[in-house]
Design a protein around this motif. Structure first.
Motif, PDB file in Angstrom:
ATOM      1  N   SER A  42      -0.196   2.947  -4.546  1.00  0.00           N
ATOM      2  CA  SER A  42       0.798   3.159  -3.489  1.00  0.00           C
ATOM      3  C   SER A  42       0.947   4.659  -3.210  1.00  0.00           C
ATOM      4  O   SER A  42      -0.016   5.318  -2.832  1.00  0.00           O
ATOM      5  CB  SER A  42       2.114   2.499  -3.895  1.00  0.00           C
ATOM      6  OG  SER A  42       3.015   2.454  -2.815  1.00  0.00           O
ATOM      7  N   TRP A  43       2.166   5.208  -3.371  1.00  0.00           N
ATOM      8  CA  TRP A  43       2.358   6.656  -3.191  1.00  0.00           C
ATOM      9  C   TRP A  43       1.347   7.439  -4.027  1.00  0.00           C
ATOM     10  O   TRP A  43       0.791   8.443  -3.581  1.00  0.00           O
ATOM     11  CB  TRP A  43       3.781   7.037  -3.591  1.00  0.00           C
ATOM     12  CG  TRP A  43       3.959   8.393  -4.205  1.00  0.00           C
ATOM     13  CD1 TRP A  43       4.008   8.695  -5.538  1.00  0.00           C
ATOM     14  CD2 TRP A  43       4.112   9.641  -3.517  1.00  0.00           C
ATOM     15  NE1 TRP A  43       4.181  10.046  -5.731  1.00  0.00           N
ATOM     16  CE2 TRP A  43       4.248  10.645  -4.505  1.00  0.00           C
ATOM     17  CE3 TRP A  43       4.142  10.000  -2.166  1.00  0.00           C
ATOM     18  CZ2 TRP A  43       4.413  11.998  -4.183  1.00  0.00           C
ATOM     19  CZ3 TRP A  43       4.313  11.361  -1.848  1.00  0.00           C
ATOM     20  CH2 TRP A  43       4.445  12.331  -2.845  1.00  0.00           C
ATOM     21  N   HIS A  76      -1.999   8.259  -2.455  1.00  0.00           N
ATOM     22  CA  HIS A  76      -2.045   9.417  -1.544  1.00  0.00           C
ATOM     23  C   HIS A  76      -2.326  10.688  -2.331  1.00  0.00           C
ATOM     24  O   HIS A  76      -3.119  11.542  -1.896  1.00  0.00           O
ATOM     25  CB  HIS A  76      -0.700   9.528  -0.818  1.00  0.00           C
ATOM     26  CG  HIS A  76      -0.603  10.699   0.111  1.00  0.00           C
ATOM     27  ND1 HIS A  76      -1.424  10.856   1.208  1.00  0.00           N
ATOM     28  CD2 HIS A  76       0.228  11.780   0.098  1.00  0.00           C
ATOM     29  CE1 HIS A  76      -1.114  11.987   1.839  1.00  0.00           C
ATOM     30  NE2 HIS A  76      -0.120  12.565   1.178  1.00  0.00           N
ATOM     31  N   GLN A 116      -3.556   1.026  -1.427  1.00  0.00           N
ATOM     32  CA  GLN A 116      -3.957   2.324  -0.895  1.00  0.00           C
ATOM     33  C   GLN A 116      -3.195   2.682   0.382  1.00  0.00           C
ATOM     34  O   GLN A 116      -3.134   1.892   1.321  1.00  0.00           O
ATOM     35  CB  GLN A 116      -5.460   2.320  -0.607  1.00  0.00           C
ATOM     36  CG  GLN A 116      -5.989   3.612  -0.020  1.00  0.00           C
ATOM     37  CD  GLN A 116      -5.961   4.749  -1.032  1.00  0.00           C
ATOM     38  OE1 GLN A 116      -6.413   4.601  -2.152  1.00  0.00           O
ATOM     39  NE2 GLN A 116      -5.422   5.885  -0.613  1.00  0.00           N
ATOM     40  N   MET A 117      -2.621   3.884   0.386  1.00  0.00           N
ATOM     41  CA  MET A 117      -1.987   4.403   1.590  1.00  0.00           C
ATOM     42  C   MET A 117      -3.066   4.914   2.536  1.00  0.00           C
ATOM     43  O   MET A 117      -3.923   5.699   2.140  1.00  0.00           O
ATOM     44  CB  MET A 117      -1.012   5.532   1.239  1.00  0.00           C
ATOM     45  CG  MET A 117       0.261   5.062   0.565  1.00  0.00           C
ATOM     46  SD  MET A 117       1.379   6.443   0.172  1.00  0.00           S
ATOM     47  CE  MET A 117       1.716   7.091   1.824  1.00  0.00           C
ATOM     48  N   HIS A 160      -2.394   4.574   6.622  1.00  0.00           N
ATOM     49  CA  HIS A 160      -1.585   4.957   7.772  1.00  0.00           C
ATOM     50  C   HIS A 160      -0.183   4.418   7.490  1.00  0.00           C
ATOM     51  O   HIS A 160       0.141   3.285   7.838  1.00  0.00           O
ATOM     52  CB  HIS A 160      -2.162   4.344   9.038  1.00  0.00           C
ATOM     53  CG  HIS A 160      -1.549   4.872  10.316  1.00  0.00           C
ATOM     54  ND1 HIS A 160      -0.197   5.098  10.460  1.00  0.00           N
ATOM     55  CD2 HIS A 160      -2.115   5.216  11.496  1.00  0.00           C
ATOM     56  CE1 HIS A 160       0.045   5.539  11.675  1.00  0.00           C
ATOM     57  NE2 HIS A 160      -1.107   5.633  12.321  1.00  0.00           N
ATOM     58  N   GLN A 161       0.639   5.247   6.824  1.00  0.00           N
ATOM     59  CA  GLN A 161       1.911   4.752   6.302  1.00  0.00           C
ATOM     60  C   GLN A 161       2.852   4.267   7.396  1.00  0.00           C
ATOM     61  O   GLN A 161       3.532   3.248   7.232  1.00  0.00           O
ATOM     62  CB  GLN A 161       2.601   5.839   5.470  1.00  0.00           C
ATOM     63  CG  GLN A 161       3.883   5.385   4.778  1.00  0.00           C
ATOM     64  CD  GLN A 161       3.679   4.222   3.841  1.00  0.00           C
ATOM     65  OE1 GLN A 161       2.576   3.992   3.363  1.00  0.00           O
ATOM     66  NE2 GLN A 161       4.728   3.472   3.579  1.00  0.00           N
ATOM     67  N   SER A 214       1.892   0.884   8.469  1.00  0.00           N
ATOM     68  CA  SER A 214       2.287  -0.072   7.430  1.00  0.00           C
ATOM     69  C   SER A 214       3.770  -0.405   7.531  1.00  0.00           C
ATOM     70  O   SER A 214       4.174  -1.569   7.393  1.00  0.00           O
ATOM     71  CB  SER A 214       1.972   0.495   6.047  1.00  0.00           C
ATOM     72  OG  SER A 214       0.592   0.686   5.865  1.00  0.00           O
ATOM     73  N   GLU A 215       4.588   0.609   7.763  1.00  0.00           N
ATOM     74  CA  GLU A 215       6.031   0.391   7.909  1.00  0.00           C
ATOM     75  C   GLU A 215       6.322  -0.497   9.117  1.00  0.00           C
ATOM     76  O   GLU A 215       7.191  -1.373   9.065  1.00  0.00           O
ATOM     77  CB  GLU A 215       6.754   1.730   8.061  1.00  0.00           C
ATOM     78  CG  GLU A 215       6.766   2.593   6.823  1.00  0.00           C
ATOM     79  CD  GLU A 215       7.770   2.136   5.785  1.00  0.00           C
ATOM     80  OE1 GLU A 215       8.575   1.208   6.064  1.00  0.00           O
ATOM     81  OE2 GLU A 215       7.761   2.698   4.674  1.00  0.00           O
TER      82      GLU A 215
END
Length: 254
Positions: free
Chosen positions: A142-143, A146, A167-168, A170-171, A174-175
């Motif tokens: 996750s974080w 990055h 895997q991050m 395009h955060q 994703s949100e």
């Protein structure tokens, strides 16, 4: 609120053994050559903690860079064992300011992405030297993905492989996907209160994540089993208390 919090922290400090369970054979003896320890190491001017575990300390080293920020993954392995200790000497490093690496004296201005990347590389070098391995494996969650991916890109000669978990990429996108799913699901469930809260602060690719949305985000996500594990309904019980138990003051220092 402060008194109950201090009481809980004190209880956890008394309860935590300060070590991790040893690997035992069928006769209850420690497996020869295994490793199981909590350790604090000076990294870029800050003592940073880690849990190191493996059935065989000569196995390849795997550095796990946790999510969050500030949400160590090691406590979750108590409920969801990974089995990675059979294959690797796995290092659950707590990033500066988190769990075993918490210290109120850490300068807030040092909590930057660049610093976390530098810390990742410095922890890598500590592990390469200690275990006499030219290259180690790097996993980012996750974080942490990055941070770890950038560390691997800047210094590929230090790593045998990089593994991305959640895997991050395009955060913000994703949100937006998560927001759309939650709004649809709460409408389906007839939860008008949550629907109103989400509709009042929509996530968009142009305006990002508004502050009112961020205030309701964790509750909305965890109520649907989004963001951590499907059966986790509370960050407090699922992560905070588990992390405190793991990070509580050691009765015996390594």
């Amino acid at each position: 609120m402060l008194v109950p919090t201090l009481a809980v922290t004190g209880l956890l400090a008394w309860w935590s053994p300060g070590t991790t369970e040893a690997f035992l054979d069928a006769d209850g003896r420690t497996v020869p050559g295994s490793i199981s320890e909590k350790r604090a190491v000076p990294i870029n001017g800050v003592h940073q903690g880690m849990v190191i575990r493996g059935q065989d300390a000569t196995n390849p080293v795997l550095l796990w860079v946790h999510g969050g920020p500030g949400m160590p993954d090691y406590p979750l392995t108590q409920q969801y064992p990974t089995g990675l200790e059979d294959l690797f000497t796995i290092v659950w490093w707590d990033q500066r300011g988190a769990a075993l690496s918490y210290d109120p004296r850490i300068p807030p201005e040092s909590m930057t992405i660049e610093q976390f990347i530098d810390d990742t590389i410095a922890v890598t070098d500590y592990l390469r030297g200690r275990f006499e391995q030219d290259r180690i494996y790097l996993l980012g969650h996750s974080w942490g993905s990055h941070i770890a991916l950038q560390a691997a890109a800047r210094s590929p000669e230090r790593y045998a492989a990089y593994l991305g978990m959640a895997q991050m990429v395009h955060q913000l996108e994703s949100e937006k996907i998560a927001y759309d799913y939650m709004l649809t699901e709460y409408r389906r469930r007839g939860d008008t209160g949550m629907v109103r809260a989400l509709e009042a602060s929509p996530v968009t690719l142009t305006e990002g994540t508004p502050t009112p949305y961020l205030k309701v985000r964790d509750t909305a996500m965890h109520s649907l089993g989004i963001g951590t594990t499907h059966d986790m309904r509370s960050v407090i019980s699922g992560i905070f208390l588990a992390s405190c138990a793991s990070a509580a003051t050691h009765r015996r220092r390594n």
